[in-house]
Design a protein around this motif. Sequence first.
Motif, PDB file in Angstrom:
ATOM      1  N   MET A 174     -13.848   2.039  -1.673  1.00  0.00           N
ATOM      2  CA  MET A 174     -13.080   0.796  -1.797  1.00  0.00           C
ATOM      3  C   MET A 174     -12.787   0.194  -0.412  1.00  0.00           C
ATOM      4  O   MET A 174     -11.837  -0.586  -0.255  1.00  0.00           O
ATOM      5  N   GLY A 175     -13.585   0.562   0.557  1.00  0.00           N
ATOM      6  CA  GLY A 175     -13.483  -0.073   1.876  1.00  0.00           C
ATOM      7  C   GLY A 175     -12.205   0.258   2.623  1.00  0.00           C
ATOM      8  O   GLY A 175     -11.760  -0.513   3.465  1.00  0.00           O
ATOM      9  N   LEU A 176     -11.626   1.412   2.353  1.00  0.00           N
ATOM     10  CA  LEU A 176     -10.338   1.756   2.973  1.00  0.00           C
ATOM     11  C   LEU A 176     -10.432   2.975   3.902  1.00  0.00           C
ATOM     12  O   LEU A 176      -9.416   3.547   4.280  1.00  0.00           O
ATOM     13  N   GLY A 199       3.376  -0.791  -3.181  1.00  0.00           N
ATOM     14  CA  GLY A 199       3.699   0.097  -2.061  1.00  0.00           C
ATOM     15  C   GLY A 199       2.573   1.051  -1.718  1.00  0.00           C
ATOM     16  O   GLY A 199       2.742   1.981  -0.923  1.00  0.00           O
ATOM     17  N   ILE A 200       1.402   0.867  -2.342  1.00  0.00           N
ATOM     18  CA  ILE A 200       0.205   1.609  -1.926  1.00  0.00           C
ATOM     19  C   ILE A 200      -0.915   0.583  -1.751  1.00  0.00           C
ATOM     20  O   ILE A 200      -0.767  -0.568  -2.176  1.00  0.00           O
ATOM     21  N   CYS A 209      -7.642   8.822  -3.338  1.00  0.00           N
ATOM     22  CA  CYS A 209      -8.113   7.438  -3.270  1.00  0.00           C
ATOM     23  C   CYS A 209      -8.939   7.191  -4.523  1.00  0.00           C
ATOM     24  O   CYS A 209     -10.096   7.615  -4.603  1.00  0.00           O
ATOM     25  N   ASP A 210      -8.327   6.570  -5.504  1.00  0.00           N
ATOM     26  CA  ASP A 210      -8.957   6.386  -6.829  1.00  0.00           C
ATOM     27  C   ASP A 210      -9.667   5.033  -6.831  1.00  0.00           C
ATOM     28  O   ASP A 210      -9.046   3.986  -7.009  1.00  0.00           O
ATOM     29  N   ALA A 251      -4.071   5.277  -3.038  1.00  0.00           N
ATOM     30  CA  ALA A 251      -4.837   4.030  -2.913  1.00  0.00           C
ATOM     31  C   ALA A 251      -5.624   3.863  -4.207  1.00  0.00           C
ATOM     32  O   ALA A 251      -6.107   4.843  -4.786  1.00  0.00           O
ATOM     33  N   LEU A 252      -5.747   2.597  -4.623  1.00  0.00           N
ATOM     34  CA  LEU A 252      -6.216   2.359  -5.988  1.00  0.00           C
ATOM     35  C   LEU A 252      -7.061   1.093  -6.034  1.00  0.00           C
ATOM     36  O   LEU A 252      -6.682   0.074  -5.463  1.00  0.00           O
TER      37      LEU A 252
END
Length: 408
Positions: free
Chosen positions: A365-367, A174-175, A77-78, A145-146
């Motif tokens: 990043m809130g994910l 797609g991510i 998760c970047d 995730a980016l």
Amino acid sequence: MQQMIIKNIRFLMQIDESGRRRVCGEEMKRVSSLEDAYLVIRDGKIAAYGKMDDYRFDETEYQIIDATGRFVFPAFCDSHTHIVYAASRESEFVDKINGLSYVEIAERGGGILNSAKRLHDTPEEELCKQAMCRVRECMGFGTGALEIKSGYGLSLEDELKMLRVIRRIKEEAGIAVRSTFLAAHAIPAEYKANPDGYVDLIVKEMIPIVGKEDLADYIDVFCDEGFFTVPQTERILEEGAKYGLIPKIHANELALSGGIQVGVRHGALSVDHLEHTGDAEIEELLQSETMPALLPGAAFFLGMNYPPARKMIDAGLSVALASDYNPGSSPSGNMKFVMSLAAIKMKMLPEEILNAVTLNGAYAMGLEKEYGSITVGKKASVVITKPMPSFAYFMYAYTSDLVEHVLF
Ligand code: NIG
Ligand code: FE
């Protein structure tokens, strides 16, 4: 229904059913794993996992991946990138070899201003094509995730152009992608004598449009010596808050700038960079929910001191690691290399690093509810490695391509 099983996994890592949102301090040293395991995926989500001893499935109903000798863990998760830009800046790279500093290059109109000029001259379609190419490259390195920032526009029109490109990436990549509004990345040349005039433009014109058109999830300011001051940062964050834009701040890269404190005061989700972090800043972060996100690729590329990751974790903080993929200070989105730098240069342990690039990166990043751990119900966003003797080997073999397969 799409069903898949990854079986014979040597180690399934970063299992977490506790519901925690991030991993702090001592806990970062621990990663829960299953040896000789399987993972069941249904409709893109993690449905079950267990030991091969308990493996009882009718394989005709599933697509099967045999992961003998391989490790499986959540995709990276970047949480900090500037992946939308118009051109590389290797001429500045050569200037640096010749002895110029990042700040000296910026003062000559290079750096961020150079990228802004190039972006202005590049059509949206072309920007999108180039950025998608970099996103795919990152996905191949294991990123699932980016976060992507604007900040090479520096005018209303060009900042909106960047944010539209990020919106397209969200739709097409797609991510999971999160977008951050960073008009306060540098003072444009025409505002050099009147930086507050540029802050006015951001506050009075840009933020209301970005907010109303819902073009960004977060707001960022480069709060550092020679860029934006603490009072300017406060004005921008206060206006952003009116539109629900939560801060993620560039702080303390070049000096003890007060960026960490201003971020914490405004409820920042993360404060990023932190090469210059003292005891007062660590204390402030300990009292907050703000994630310190460290970007060792930038310290490596610019030859700066690394952020004091060891001190932060030992003090009880949680830490995330991100690539900072951008053309000036970190032209790489390879999270595996970031992990090696964290180990070699910041003395982070392999387990701490895995926590930092998965659950803590997702938090930044809130994910974290959907990404960052092997949890039933979360997205099956996972890396399958090549055969390896141990997890530490992933960071130790720092130039080997050890990512065999990534599921999104
Ligand atoms: O995060 N430090 C500020 N911004 C970027 C660099 C941007 C650039 O040089 O183009 C960073 O390192
Ligand atoms: Fe950055």
